[in-house]
Design a protein around this motif. Sequence first.
Motif, short mmCIF file in Angstrom:
data_model
loop_
_atom_site.label_atom_id
_atom_site.label_comp_id
_atom_site.label_asym_id
_atom_site.label_seq_id
_atom_site.Cartn_x
_atom_site.Cartn_y
_atom_site.Cartn_z
N ALA A 165 42.36 26.11 74.52
CA ALA A 165 41.05 26.09 73.85
C ALA A 165 39.99 25.52 74.78
CB ALA A 165 41.15 25.27 72.57
N LEU A 166 40.33 24.49 75.54
CA LEU A 166 39.39 23.92 76.51
C LEU A 166 39.00 24.94 77.58
CD1 LEU A 166 40.48 20.23 77.31
CD2 LEU A 166 38.20 21.03 76.66
N ILE A 167 40.00 25.68 78.07
CA ILE A 167 39.73 26.71 79.07
C ILE A 167 38.79 27.77 78.50
CG2 ILE A 167 40.78 28.64 80.32
CD1 ILE A 167 41.18 26.01 81.73
N SER A 168 39.00 28.13 77.23
CA SER A 168 38.13 29.10 76.58
C SER A 168 36.71 28.57 76.46
CB SER A 168 38.69 29.46 75.20
OG SER A 168 37.89 30.42 74.57
N ASP A 169 36.57 27.27 76.17
CA ASP A 169 35.25 26.65 76.07
C ASP A 169 34.53 26.62 77.41
OD1 ASP A 169 35.74 26.12 73.40
OD2 ASP A 169 36.35 24.05 73.74
#
Length: 444
Positions: A127-131
Motif C-alpha cells: 500500500a505504501l508503494i502504491s501511495d
Amino acid sequence: KNLMKEKIISQQEAAFLIRVTLFFQFLDILGATLIVPLLPEISKSLGASSATSVLINASLYGILQSIGSPILGFLSDRKGRRFVLLLSCAATILSYVLLANATTLTMLVISRIPVGVFKQSMTLCNALISDLSVPEERSSAIARLSFAASLGLVIGPFVGGQLHGLSEQYSTKLPAYTAATTFLALFFAVYFVLPENPKVNCSEEEIFLKTKNNEPLAGKKNEQLAGEKNEPLAEKKTSQKILDEKTKNSQESFNCVLILIIGRFAEIFSTEVVRSTFSVFTREVFELTPKQSGVILSFIGVISMITQFFLSSFAKNVTSKFVSDYNFLRLAIFALIISSFLLLSSSSLTGLCTVLVPYVISDGVVKTLRMSTITRFTVQEKVGTVLGYTGSLDSVVRFVAPTSAAFLIELGGFGTVALLPGICLLADLFLLRRIRHLFQKKNQ
C-alpha cells in the motif's frame, strides 16, 4: 477528507521513501524467516506429529491472518500506514518473545496469535508503494519490494539455521530473540523515518477524479461545475455520455480486480500447498536438518532475488516490446503448473534444487504482475482496503491449503499433494482468460 489529511510530497521525496519502504520490507522478512527452519523442529520437540506441525505453524497462522488483514488494511486507509506498521511491529515482538519461552504445544499456539493477527507488513508495504509511485512505474516498484523481501529470505533462514547450531541449550531462544530484536529495530525505524500519510504529488486531473464523489471540488473544477448551469443542452448530453463511459469503465475495473483477486486465491493456494509442506517434505524424504533446510530456503531466496531484480529493471521493456503483460502472466502460470508438480515429486536432492529454479522464477513473475495489475485497476484511496481483503483471502488460503495438504499427506503421501497445485493453477488460467479484453483496453 482523506486527501486533505495526506502529506503531498515531491517525486524526490517519494523516491527516498520508496527506498525506506524497501528497507522496512527487508527487515520484516529477515526477522520473520529467522525462525522458519526451526518451527518444525520446535513442534516436534514439544510432541507434535508432522500433520500437527503443519496445522499449528501454517493453518492457525492463516486463520489469524484472514481475521487481521482486512481490519488492518481498512485501518491503514483511515489512520495511516505508519500507525498500523508500528502496531504490527509491537505485536510481532511480543509473539517472538513468547515463542522463545514456549515449553508446551499450548504455549506454542499462543505465541502464534499476535503475529498471526497483526503482522500484515507485506500488505502495508504494498500500500505504501502504491501511495508513493505513479501507475506507470508501479510494476517496477513492486518488483523492487519483492527483491528486498527476497534478500531477507536469503539471509534470514541461513542465519536462523546457524543460530540454532551455535548452542544446544539456547537453540530455540537465540533465533527467536534475534527475530524480536529485528522487529524492535524496525519499530524505531518506522517511528523516526516514516512521515504520516505520505502521498506522491499527483496531477490536477487525478485529484479531481479521486475527490469528485466525496469532496467539494477546488479551483478550476469548481468554476467548471458552476458553469455547467449555463452550458447548452448538447454539451450537457456530451458530459453525460462521458460520465456514463467513466461509470462503465469503473465497473469494468471493479470486475477485473475481483477476477484477479479470485485468481490470486487459486494461485496462492497452490504455492501455499508447496510452501507449507516443503520443510516437512525435505525432512521426511531427504532427512535434512534445520541447518540444511535453512541453506535450501536461502537458495530459494537467491533465485527469487535475481528474479525480482530482473523484473524491477527490465519488466517494463519486456511487456512493451516482446510480450504483453497478459501473455507474460499466462506464460508464468503455465510454467508454475509444471514446476510445482515436479517439485513435490522429486526423488533426489539434486532434482529438487533443479526444479526449484523455474518454480521460484515463475512464482515471482506471477505475484509481481498480478499485484501491480490489482493496484492499477483500484481507486487510490481504496488501495489499503482492497489489499487488506486480498491479504485476508491469502490468509484463508494459508489455513485451507496446509489443512488440505496435511489431509492428503495422511491419505496418500506427498505424491498425492503434488497434484493439487496444478489443478488450482489451471482454474487461475481459465479466470484470467475472461478479462483479456480489459487488459488490452487498460494498456490502450
